[in-house]
Every structure is written in structure tokens, then in C-alpha cells.
Design a protein around this motif. Structure first.
Motif, mmCIF file in Angstrom:
data_model
loop_
_atom_site.group_PDB
_atom_site.id
_atom_site.type_symbol
_atom_site.label_atom_id
_atom_site.label_comp_id
_atom_site.label_asym_id
_atom_site.label_seq_id
_atom_site.Cartn_x
_atom_site.Cartn_y
_atom_site.Cartn_z
ATOM 1 N N ASN A 12 0.753 17.471 -10.130
ATOM 2 C CA ASN A 12 -0.385 18.215 -10.677
ATOM 3 C C ASN A 12 -0.406 19.660 -10.220
ATOM 4 N N ASP A 13 0.187 19.942 -9.054
ATOM 5 C CA ASP A 13 0.230 21.313 -8.544
ATOM 6 C C ASP A 13 1.248 22.172 -9.281
ATOM 7 N N LYS A 14 2.132 21.547 -10.019
ATOM 8 C CA LYS A 14 3.184 22.281 -10.723
ATOM 9 C C LYS A 14 2.847 22.360 -12.211
ATOM 10 N N GLU A 15 3.030 23.523 -12.758
ATOM 11 C CA GLU A 15 2.837 23.668 -14.194
ATOM 12 C C GLU A 15 4.177 23.489 -14.893
ATOM 13 N N ASP A 16 4.131 22.953 -16.080
ATOM 14 C CA ASP A 16 5.318 22.822 -16.912
ATOM 15 C C ASP A 16 6.482 22.161 -16.159
ATOM 16 N N ILE A 17 6.291 20.928 -15.768
ATOM 17 C CA ILE A 17 7.316 20.183 -15.039
ATOM 18 C C ILE A 17 7.992 19.203 -15.992
ATOM 19 N N SER A 18 9.294 19.121 -15.905
ATOM 20 C CA SER A 18 10.045 18.260 -16.819
ATOM 21 C C SER A 18 9.980 16.807 -16.381
ATOM 22 N N ASN A 19 10.239 15.917 -17.322
ATOM 23 C CA ASN A 19 10.289 14.494 -17.010
ATOM 24 C C ASN A 19 11.394 14.216 -15.997
ATOM 25 N N GLU A 20 12.500 14.924 -16.099
ATOM 26 C CA GLU A 20 13.600 14.732 -15.168
ATOM 27 C C GLU A 20 13.173 15.075 -13.743
ATOM 28 N N LYS A 21 12.400 16.147 -13.579
ATOM 29 C CA LYS A 21 11.934 16.547 -12.248
ATOM 30 C C LYS A 21 10.933 15.527 -11.711
ATOM 31 N N GLU A 31 10.839 12.349 -12.457
ATOM 32 C CA GLU A 31 11.638 11.176 -12.078
ATOM 33 C C GLU A 31 12.360 11.419 -10.761
ATOM 34 N N GLU A 32 12.895 12.613 -10.573
ATOM 35 C CA GLU A 32 13.586 12.950 -9.323
ATOM 36 C C GLU A 32 12.632 12.848 -8.130
ATOM 37 N N ILE A 33 11.420 13.336 -8.283
ATOM 38 C CA ILE A 33 10.423 13.265 -7.204
ATOM 39 C C ILE A 33 10.137 11.808 -6.854
ATOM 40 N N PHE A 34 9.880 10.991 -7.871
ATOM 41 C CA PHE A 34 9.583 9.577 -7.639
ATOM 42 C C PHE A 34 10.762 8.873 -6.975
ATOM 43 N N LEU A 35 11.957 9.075 -7.487
ATOM 44 C CA LEU A 35 13.120 8.354 -6.973
ATOM 45 C C LEU A 35 13.514 8.819 -5.573
ATOM 46 N N THR A 36 13.285 10.091 -5.259
ATOM 47 C CA THR A 36 13.549 10.577 -3.903
ATOM 48 C C THR A 36 12.650 9.867 -2.906
ATOM 49 N N TYR A 72 0.832 -1.209 0.000
ATOM 50 C CA TYR A 72 0.000 0.000 0.000
ATOM 51 C C TYR A 72 0.867 1.259 0.000
ATOM 52 N N ILE A 73 1.950 1.232 0.779
ATOM 53 C CA ILE A 73 2.832 2.401 0.855
ATOM 54 C C ILE A 73 3.456 2.685 -0.510
ATOM 55 N N LEU A 74 3.948 1.641 -1.183
ATOM 56 C CA LEU A 74 4.573 1.841 -2.490
ATOM 57 C C LEU A 74 3.557 2.320 -3.522
ATOM 58 N N LEU A 75 2.360 1.755 -3.511
ATOM 59 C CA LEU A 75 1.330 2.209 -4.445
ATOM 60 C C LEU A 75 0.900 3.635 -4.123
ATOM 61 N N ASP A 76 0.788 3.939 -2.849
ATOM 62 C CA ASP A 76 0.399 5.281 -2.431
ATOM 63 C C ASP A 76 1.420 6.318 -2.899
ATOM 64 N N ALA A 77 2.683 5.921 -2.969
ATOM 65 C CA ALA A 77 3.713 6.850 -3.434
ATOM 66 C C ALA A 77 3.393 7.356 -4.836
ATOM 67 N N PHE A 78 2.865 6.487 -5.697
ATOM 68 C CA PHE A 78 2.481 6.921 -7.040
ATOM 69 C C PHE A 78 1.392 7.985 -6.973
ATOM 70 N N VAL A 79 0.406 7.750 -6.135
ATOM 71 C CA VAL A 79 -0.747 8.647 -6.047
ATOM 72 C C VAL A 79 -0.339 9.999 -5.458
ATOM 73 N N VAL A 80 0.439 9.973 -4.389
ATOM 74 C CA VAL A 80 0.879 11.214 -3.760
ATOM 75 C C VAL A 80 1.730 12.035 -4.729
ATOM 76 N N ASN A 81 2.634 11.360 -5.420
ATOM 77 C CA ASN A 81 3.468 12.081 -6.390
ATOM 78 C C ASN A 81 2.627 12.699 -7.487
ATOM 79 N N GLN A 82 1.572 12.032 -7.909
ATOM 80 C CA GLN A 82 0.679 12.598 -8.918
ATOM 81 C C GLN A 82 0.093 13.913 -8.418
ATOM 82 N N MET A 83 -0.320 13.947 -7.159
ATOM 83 C CA MET A 83 -0.900 15.174 -6.614
ATOM 84 C C MET A 83 0.143 16.285 -6.536
ATOM 85 N N ILE A 84 1.361 15.951 -6.136
ATOM 86 C CA ILE A 84 2.438 16.947 -6.079
ATOM 87 C C ILE A 84 2.700 17.508 -7.467
#
Length: 131
Positions: A103-112, A114-119, A89-101
Motif C-alpha cells: 500500500n505504501d508503493k504506488e503503481d506496483i506490478s503483480n510480479e513485484k 509476488e516477489e515480496i510475498f515469496l521472499t 498466525y505468522i503465516l497469516l500475518d505475512a499477508f497483512v504485513v505485505n499488504q501494508m508494504i
């Protein structure tokens, strides 16, 4: 929805290799999911946001796949003993939480993305990887 979810799950399963460590497989999956989030956010939302509920039958195959990977990591001695169901559940939730983070940012790069997910993944793995 179910067809799209199963197709994505098959893609994820195809990139998981038993000869790689749990951490390496997780990083590979997180990178794959981050690319989907950037390049096809509607697919991500359809599968992970709109349907995210422990009681939703369509999310259970995802949780089961993650749980099996965790149990395999434990059996190989890579991970300390943890409750694989809770960690899934924690690992799956990480996907969902990152999506919300993201979505709050406009024009975010793929590198950023990936950095959020990997952090977040590094934080989780530091708690379960045997040293």
C-alpha cells in the motif's frame, strides 16, 4: 464479509493438494493471494485487514485451515516440530504485513507483489522445513 471470506477460502482450499509438499502448497497460495491483492485489493482489505484480529470469529477459519496444513506437513515429516498455532498466525500475518508494504508503493506490478510475498515465505520456510 463472511460470504466473501468463505468463497476465497474455498478457492484457496481447491488449490491445496495433498500430493504436493507443504512449501509448494504455500507458494501456490501466496501467489493466489498476491494476485487478489493486485487485482482486487478491496477484497483483500475486507478479509485480511479490516477483520484481522485473533479474537475475530471470521478469521478463525483461516487460522484453522493454515494450522491443519502445518500439522499435515509435520505428520508427513516435511516440517520440523513447531507450534502449529503460532506458525498459523505468522503465516497469516505475512499477508497483512505485505499488504501494508504494498500500500505504501504506488503503481506496483503483480510480479513485484509476488516477489515480496515469496521472499517472506522463503524466510519463514527456511526456519521450518526439515533439511
Amino acid at each position: 464479509h463472511n460470504q466473501t471470506s468463505m468463497e476465497l477460502m474455498e478457492s484457496v482450499k481447491a488449490c491445496i493438494r495433498p500430493d504436493r509438499s507443504f512449501a509448494k502448497n504455500c507458494k501456490t497460495v501466496y501467489k493466489m493471494i498476491s494476485e487478489i491483492l493486485v487485482y482486487n485489493p478491496d477484497t483483500f482489505k475486507l478479509i485480511f485487514l479490516n477483520q484481522y484480529s485473533p479474537n475475530n470469529e471470521s478469521i478463525k477459519p483461516w487460522l484453522n485451515m493454515i494450522k491443519q496444513s502445518i500439522e499435515y506437513g509435520i505428520s508427513k515429516g516435511e516440517l520440523r516440530e513447531v507450534d502449529s498455532e503460532i506458525l498459523s498466525y505468522i503465516l497469516l500475518d505475512a499477508f497483512v504485513v505485505n499488504q501494508m508494504i504494498i500500500n505504501d508503493k504506488e503503481d506496483i506490478s503483480n510480479e513485484k507483489v509476488e516477489e515480496i510475498f515469496l521472499t517472506e515465505l522463503d524466510i519463514i520456510l527456511n526456519g521450518i522445513i526439515k533439511k
